[in-house]
Design a protein around this motif. Structure first.
Motif, mmCIF file in Angstrom:
data_model
loop_
_atom_site.group_PDB
_atom_site.id
_atom_site.type_symbol
_atom_site.label_atom_id
_atom_site.label_comp_id
_atom_site.label_asym_id
_atom_site.label_seq_id
_atom_site.Cartn_x
_atom_site.Cartn_y
_atom_site.Cartn_z
ATOM 1 N N THR A 63 0.811 -1.214 0.000
ATOM 2 C CA THR A 63 0.000 0.000 0.000
ATOM 3 C C THR A 63 0.848 1.270 0.000
ATOM 4 O O THR A 63 0.340 2.349 -0.285
ATOM 5 N N LYS A 64 2.134 1.148 0.336
ATOM 6 C CA LYS A 64 3.032 2.297 0.388
ATOM 7 C C LYS A 64 4.371 1.928 -0.230
ATOM 8 O O LYS A 64 4.781 0.777 -0.228
ATOM 9 N N LEU A 65 5.044 2.959 -0.756
ATOM 10 C CA LEU A 65 6.404 2.806 -1.274
ATOM 11 C C LEU A 65 7.329 3.696 -0.464
ATOM 12 O O LEU A 65 6.967 4.808 -0.095
ATOM 13 N N THR A 66 8.535 3.226 -0.211
ATOM 14 C CA THR A 66 9.579 4.045 0.388
ATOM 15 C C THR A 66 10.656 4.215 -0.666
ATOM 16 O O THR A 66 11.153 3.240 -1.230
ATOM 17 N N CYS A 67 10.991 5.465 -0.961
ATOM 18 C CA CYS A 67 11.931 5.800 -2.032
ATOM 19 C C CYS A 67 13.001 6.760 -1.510
ATOM 20 O O CYS A 67 12.851 7.350 -0.443
ATOM 21 N N ILE A 68 14.041 6.929 -2.299
ATOM 22 C CA ILE A 68 15.074 7.921 -2.014
ATOM 23 C C ILE A 68 15.151 8.863 -3.208
ATOM 24 O O ILE A 68 15.464 8.444 -4.326
ATOM 25 N N ILE A 86 0.969 3.995 -2.569
ATOM 26 C CA ILE A 86 1.386 3.388 -3.826
ATOM 27 C C ILE A 86 0.638 3.967 -5.035
ATOM 28 O O ILE A 86 1.158 3.986 -6.140
ATOM 29 N N GLU A 87 -0.579 4.487 -4.832
ATOM 30 C CA GLU A 87 -1.325 5.042 -5.960
ATOM 31 C C GLU A 87 -0.830 6.426 -6.382
ATOM 32 O O GLU A 87 -1.209 6.929 -7.437
ATOM 33 N N VAL A 88 0.019 7.053 -5.576
ATOM 34 C CA VAL A 88 0.605 8.348 -5.928
ATOM 35 C C VAL A 88 1.903 8.085 -6.685
ATOM 36 O O VAL A 88 2.782 7.400 -6.171
ATOM 37 N N PRO A 89 2.030 8.607 -7.898
ATOM 38 C CA PRO A 89 3.273 8.392 -8.636
ATOM 39 C C PRO A 89 4.481 8.934 -7.875
ATOM 40 O O PRO A 89 4.416 10.000 -7.254
ATOM 41 N N ALA A 114 2.125 18.354 -12.593
ATOM 42 C CA ALA A 114 1.662 16.979 -12.753
ATOM 43 C C ALA A 114 2.872 16.060 -12.724
ATOM 44 O O ALA A 114 3.967 16.447 -13.126
ATOM 45 N N PRO A 115 2.694 14.855 -12.247
ATOM 46 C CA PRO A 115 3.835 13.914 -12.236
ATOM 47 C C PRO A 115 4.319 13.655 -13.657
ATOM 48 O O PRO A 115 3.528 13.594 -14.593
ATOM 49 N N SER A 116 5.623 13.503 -13.801
ATOM 50 C CA SER A 116 6.172 13.237 -15.127
ATOM 51 C C SER A 116 6.128 11.766 -15.459
ATOM 52 O O SER A 116 6.455 11.357 -16.549
ATOM 53 N N MET A 117 5.721 10.932 -14.485
ATOM 54 C CA MET A 117 5.569 9.506 -14.731
ATOM 55 C C MET A 117 4.362 8.990 -13.971
ATOM 56 O O MET A 117 3.913 9.608 -13.031
ATOM 57 N N GLU A 118 3.823 7.901 -14.408
ATOM 58 C CA GLU A 118 2.707 7.244 -13.724
ATOM 59 C C GLU A 118 3.152 5.845 -13.358
ATOM 60 O O GLU A 118 4.072 5.299 -13.948
ATOM 61 N N HIS A 119 2.480 5.241 -12.395
ATOM 62 C CA HIS A 119 2.773 3.845 -12.044
ATOM 63 C C HIS A 119 2.197 2.949 -13.113
ATOM 64 O O HIS A 119 1.213 3.196 -13.697
#
Length: 119
Positions: A63-68, A86-89, A114-119
């Motif tokens: 349900t969540k992503l952890t990124c750097i 996770i639904e937020v790019p 707007a996000p430059s990428m989508e999941h």
């Protein structure tokens, strides 16, 4: 038959939530991310640029992503570890962001477009 109906209902709910999220965001709501500064000097910055976003790892419930994120804040390179639904790019190369330091290492990042990428 009950499991098929439940599956269809779950797909419909997720679809509606996703549609609602993207509809709201298109009306001017910006994505906000919260994290911690792991490298760089604490500072506030407007119009910073994401250089890259790496190591995106889902949690155990997917349900969540952890990124750097690695961000150029007016010549200062920051590395921020953040978690988001996770639904937020994810942040992506070229995204313009504002950065606010909330405490010694707590960071708020606001994506300006707007996000430059989508999941």
């Amino acid at each position: 038959m009950k499991s098929i109906g439940a599956g269809i209902a779950a797909v419909l709910i997720v679809s509606l939530l996703t549609f609602g999220y993207f509809s709201i965001r298109e009306q001017g709501v910006r994505d906000t991310f919260h994290g911690v500064l792991v490298e760089g000097r604490p500072l506030n910055s407007t119009n910073a640029v994401v250089l890259t976003d790496t190591n995106c790892i889902p949690d155990q419930t997917n349900t969540k992503l952890t990124c750097i994120a690695i961000i150029d804040a007016n010549g200062e390179v920051l590395k921020v570890k953040y978690t988001h639904p996770i639904e937020v790019p994810c942040l992506a190369r070229g995204d313009k962001v504002n950065i606010s330091m909330n405490s010694h290492s707590s960071v708020e990042i606001v994506r300006l477009g707007a996000p430059s990428m989508e999941h």
